[in-house]
Design a protein around this motif. Structure first.
Motif, PDB file in Angstrom:
ATOM      1  N   ALA A 328       0.841  -1.204   0.000  1.00  9.51           N
ATOM      2  CA  ALA A 328       0.000   0.000   0.000  1.00  9.51           C
ATOM      3  C   ALA A 328       0.874   1.251   0.000  1.00  9.51           C
ATOM      4  CB  ALA A 328      -0.930  -0.013   1.214  1.00  9.51           C
ATOM      5  N   HIS A 329       1.951   1.223   0.760  1.00 12.61           N
ATOM      6  CA  HIS A 329       2.893   2.349   0.773  1.00 12.61           C
ATOM      7  C   HIS A 329       3.546   2.506  -0.598  1.00 12.61           C
ATOM      8  CE1 HIS A 329       5.888   5.106   2.564  1.00 12.61           C
ATOM      9  NE2 HIS A 329       6.726   4.546   1.710  1.00 12.61           N
ATOM     10  N   ALA A 330       3.961   1.402  -1.196  1.00 10.85           N
ATOM     11  CA  ALA A 330       4.615   1.470  -2.503  1.00 10.85           C
ATOM     12  C   ALA A 330       3.689   2.052  -3.566  1.00 10.85           C
ATOM     13  CB  ALA A 330       5.095   0.081  -2.923  1.00 10.85           C
ATOM     14  N   VAL A 331       2.428   1.661  -3.533  1.00 11.55           N
ATOM     15  CA  VAL A 331       1.468   2.201  -4.507  1.00 11.55           C
ATOM     16  C   VAL A 331       1.218   3.686  -4.251  1.00 11.55           C
ATOM     17  CG1 VAL A 331      -0.941   2.102  -5.282  1.00 11.55           C
ATOM     18  CG2 VAL A 331       0.359  -0.012  -4.977  1.00 11.55           C
ATOM     19  N   SER A 332       1.021   4.056  -3.003  1.00 12.67           N
ATOM     20  CA  SER A 332       0.719   5.464  -2.692  1.00 12.67           C
ATOM     21  C   SER A 332       1.897   6.373  -3.006  1.00 12.67           C
ATOM     22  CB  SER A 332       0.314   5.611  -1.220  1.00 12.67           C
ATOM     23  OG  SER A 332       1.413   5.340  -0.355  1.00 12.67           O
ATOM     24  N   GLU A 333       3.128   5.845  -2.856  1.00 11.83           N
ATOM     25  CA  GLU A 333       4.329   6.634  -3.150  1.00 11.83           C
ATOM     26  C   GLU A 333       4.794   6.463  -4.595  1.00 11.83           C
ATOM     27  OE1 GLU A 333       5.796   8.869  -1.111  1.00 11.83           O
ATOM     28  OE2 GLU A 333       4.072   8.473   0.218  1.00 11.83           O
ATOM     29  N   GLU A 334       4.009   5.736  -5.376  1.00 12.85           N
ATOM     30  CA  GLU A 334       4.253   5.541  -6.805  1.00 12.85           C
ATOM     31  C   GLU A 334       5.627   4.935  -7.098  1.00 12.85           C
ATOM     32  OE1 GLU A 334       2.967   8.845  -9.299  1.00 12.85           O
ATOM     33  OE2 GLU A 334       0.962   7.951  -9.081  1.00 12.85           O
ATOM     34  N   TYR A 335       5.952   3.884  -6.348  1.00  8.84           N
ATOM     35  CA  TYR A 335       7.092   3.057  -6.741  1.00  8.84           C
ATOM     36  C   TYR A 335       6.753   2.376  -8.063  1.00  8.84           C
ATOM     37  CZ  TYR A 335       9.717   3.321  -2.333  1.00  8.84           C
ATOM     38  OH  TYR A 335      10.487   3.739  -1.270  1.00  8.84           O
ATOM     39  N   ARG A 336       7.777   2.047  -8.825  1.00 11.21           N
ATOM     40  CA  ARG A 336       7.587   1.364 -10.106  1.00 11.21           C
ATOM     41  C   ARG A 336       7.641  -0.141  -9.882  1.00 11.21           C
ATOM     42  NH1 ARG A 336      10.527   3.307 -14.721  1.00 11.21           N
ATOM     43  NH2 ARG A 336      12.066   1.859 -14.013  1.00 11.21           N
ATOM     44  N   PHE A 337       6.722  -0.853 -10.525  1.00  8.64           N
ATOM     45  CA  PHE A 337       6.517  -2.272 -10.224  1.00  8.64           C
ATOM     46  C   PHE A 337       7.086  -3.204 -11.297  1.00  8.64           C
ATOM     47  CE2 PHE A 337       4.024  -0.766  -6.867  1.00  8.64           C
ATOM     48  CZ  PHE A 337       3.543  -1.813  -6.088  1.00  8.64           C
ATOM     49  N   PHE A 338       7.323  -4.436 -10.866  1.00 11.55           N
ATOM     50  CA  PHE A 338       7.657  -5.605 -11.673  1.00 11.55           C
ATOM     51  C   PHE A 338       9.112  -5.581 -12.159  1.00 11.55           C
ATOM     52  CE2 PHE A 338       2.861  -5.729 -12.880  1.00 11.55           C
ATOM     53  CZ  PHE A 338       2.533  -6.062 -11.591  1.00 11.55           C
ATOM     54  N   SER A 339       9.402  -6.275 -13.240  1.00  4.56           N
ATOM     55  CA  SER A 339      10.780  -6.639 -13.594  1.00  4.56           C
ATOM     56  C   SER A 339      11.716  -5.454 -13.776  1.00  4.56           C
ATOM     57  CB  SER A 339      10.780  -7.494 -14.859  1.00  4.56           C
ATOM     58  OG  SER A 339      10.176  -8.736 -14.619  1.00  4.56           O
ATOM     59  N   TYR A 340      11.254  -4.391 -14.409  1.00  2.00           N
ATOM     60  CA  TYR A 340      12.084  -3.195 -14.615  1.00  2.00           C
ATOM     61  C   TYR A 340      11.797  -2.130 -13.567  1.00  2.00           C
ATOM     62  CZ  TYR A 340      14.140  -4.366 -19.217  1.00  2.00           C
ATOM     63  OH  TYR A 340      14.887  -4.916 -20.241  1.00  2.00           O
ATOM     64  N   GLY A 341      11.100  -2.502 -12.509  1.00  2.00           N
ATOM     65  CA  GLY A 341      10.677  -1.515 -11.516  1.00  2.00           C
ATOM     66  C   GLY A 341      11.681  -1.328 -10.394  1.00  2.00           C
ATOM     67  N   ASP A 342      11.200  -0.708  -9.323  1.00  2.00           N
ATOM     68  CA  ASP A 342      12.028  -0.416  -8.166  1.00  2.00           C
ATOM     69  C   ASP A 342      12.171  -1.648  -7.266  1.00  2.00           C
ATOM     70  OD1 ASP A 342      12.443   2.345  -8.813  1.00  2.00           O
ATOM     71  OD2 ASP A 342      10.382   2.758  -8.173  1.00  2.00           O
ATOM     72  N   ALA A 343      12.895  -1.486  -6.174  1.00  2.00           N
ATOM     73  CA  ALA A 343      13.238  -2.638  -5.327  1.00  2.00           C
ATOM     74  C   ALA A 343      12.767  -2.421  -3.896  1.00  2.00           C
ATOM     75  CB  ALA A 343      14.749  -2.860  -5.345  1.00  2.00           C
ATOM     76  N   SER A 344      12.777  -3.515  -3.155  1.00  2.00           N
ATOM     77  CA  SER A 344      12.550  -3.449  -1.716  1.00  2.00           C
ATOM     78  C   SER A 344      13.632  -4.282  -1.031  1.00  2.00           C
ATOM     79  CB  SER A 344      11.161  -3.998  -1.353  1.00  2.00           C
ATOM     80  OG  SER A 344      11.047  -5.368  -1.699  1.00  2.00           O
ATOM     81  N   LEU A 345      13.976  -3.889   0.175  1.00  2.00           N
ATOM     82  CA  LEU A 345      14.859  -4.674   1.025  1.00  2.00           C
ATOM     83  C   LEU A 345      14.061  -5.051   2.257  1.00  2.00           C
ATOM     84  CD1 LEU A 345      17.600  -5.934   1.661  1.00  2.00           C
ATOM     85  CD2 LEU A 345      18.295  -3.739   2.670  1.00  2.00           C
ATOM     86  N   LEU A 346      13.762  -6.338   2.366  1.00  3.49           N
ATOM     87  CA  LEU A 346      12.887  -6.850   3.421  1.00  3.49           C
ATOM     88  C   LEU A 346      13.726  -7.520   4.492  1.00  3.49           C
ATOM     89  CD1 LEU A 346      10.188  -8.433   1.072  1.00  3.49           C
ATOM     90  CD2 LEU A 346      10.268  -6.086   1.973  1.00  3.49           C
ATOM     91  N   LEU A 347      13.713  -6.948   5.688  1.00  2.00           N
ATOM     92  CA  LEU A 347      14.508  -7.462   6.810  1.00  2.00           C
ATOM     93  C   LEU A 347      13.573  -7.681   7.990  1.00  2.00           C
ATOM     94  CD1 LEU A 347      17.549  -5.024   6.451  1.00  2.00           C
ATOM     95  CD2 LEU A 347      17.460  -7.433   5.743  1.00  2.00           C
ATOM     96  N   PRO A 348      13.023  -8.891   8.135  1.00  2.00           N
ATOM     97  CA  PRO A 348      12.048  -9.142   9.199  1.00  2.00           C
ATOM     98  C   PRO A 348      12.679  -9.063  10.584  1.00  2.00           C
ATOM     99  CG  PRO A 348      12.667 -11.188   8.110  1.00  2.00           C
ATOM    100  CD  PRO A 348      13.307 -10.097   7.325  1.00  2.00           C
TER     101      PRO A 348
END
Length: 348
Positions: A328-348
């Protein structure tokens, strides 16, 4: 656990059709514990710790999409028709492939892909075919490089045709072992200056190989996701790579795969106690919420399709509610999605 649990609305304008330039200028959503921060990929040397071990997939994407013509003699003369072919994986005698239109092909027919390459339809079965090419080894690789196009994912290919730029963009800078028909896309964000900066920071790297198949784009068609059967992909973890990952875990250092392909592979190669073994086989591992991770301490990955197995994987790592918050944050902040899109670093 229902398929609808992994759905979300994605505006079409957020689907990236070209990568960021330079590669490391892509945005990076950092989700660490309970917080979310908006960063960039080039910030990784400030985010990661000295001693962190990044697991990199060194598969190399082949130009697997081919446009050819078939010729057949009929009572009315010669029929010439266009055929679109996507290579899937090597077979004992040729290549398994998808073709369109498949229903009009016949075993024994020859498909010509220009002057450089042609193939005989050796077998048609279960919605795909096996092609026997007129070149092998280095000659085949050279011909494929000449006539093939990069196999862009369907959600990009539906918006634009692949071009010469994709031969560079849809390949990692450390690609070495040829065999994938889709890129390990989180790795596309790395360039030489970033790798050097990470090395100076004390971040370490280890290479493994998972040849990403076209099955990565197959939709989940069952409502009860636990009954979904994953496609198989071939991977290898060398003795040396397994030893380095085991050493990092023993020393309390974090092991962070770059991409879901690297994560699925090392989780497949680990025993129930989390000790890595050498591995050279196919894996059909399906990771969804409830899975107990054996090796991975985090994950760098792009943003995935609604209702996809990859969204289920990141939900297993972070929790379904947390992933919904992240997306929801990524969509609201207009991150770019899928193969050529932006990235996330997930550290639980």
């Amino acid at each position: 656990m229902n398929l609808s649990d992994f759905d979300f609305h994605l505006p079409q304008h957020l689907i990236a059709t070209r990568p960021a330039r330079p590669r490391s200028s892509a945005r990076l959503l950092l989700a660490e514990g309970g917080r979310i921060a908006d960063r960039h990929v080039f910030d990784l040397p400030q985010i990661l710790r000295a001693g962190d071990l990044l697991v990199l997939n060194d598969t190399k994407v082949i130009p697997a999409r081919l446009t050819g013509v078939r010729r057949r003699q009929t009572g009315q003369g010669e029929v010439v028709a266009k055929v679109e072919v996507t290579l899937l994986e090597p077979a004992a005698d040729g290549w398994h492939a998808m073709a369109r239109p498949l229903r009009k092909l016949r075993e024994g027919e020859v498909i010509s892909f220009g002057d450089a390459l042609s193939a005989t339809v050796a077998e048609i079965a279960e919605g795909s075919l096996r092609l026997r090419f007129d070149a092998e080894g280095d000659a085949f690789d050279a011909a494929l490089a000449k006539v093939g196009a990069m196999p862009l994912p369907p959600y990009i290919a539906s918006l634009r045709a692949p071009d010469e730029q994709d031969h560079r963009d849809y390949q990692t800078v450390w690609a070495r072992r040829q065999g994938a028909v889709a890129a390990p896309t989180a790795s596309l964000h790395f360039d030489t200056p970033l790798l050097k900066a990470l090395e100076e920071r004390g971040v370490e790297f280890v290479h493994v190989t998972l040849h990403v198949g076209a099955g990565t784009f197959l939709p989940v068609k069952v409502e009860d996701v636990t009954t979904h059967r994953m496609h198989a992909e071939w991977g290898e973890v060398s003795d040396q790579a397994a030893a380095r990952i085991n050493a990092a875990k023993a020393e309390g250092r974090r092991v962070i795969p770059v991409g879901t392909t690297a994560l699925r592979l090392i989780e497949s190669a680990a025993d129930p106690e989390g000790r890595m073994q050498a591995f050279a086989s196919s894996t059909e591992i399906f990771i969804y919420p409830g899975y107990q991770f054996r090796v991975s301490d985090g994950l760098m990955t792009n943003f995935h399709l609604p209702k996809s197995t990859l969204l289920m994987l990141v939900s297993a790592l972070m929790g379904i509610d947390k992933i919904k918050q992240i997306y929801a944050h990524a969509v609201s902040e207009e991150y770019r999605f899928f193969s050529y899109g932006d990235a996330s670093l997930l550290l639980p």
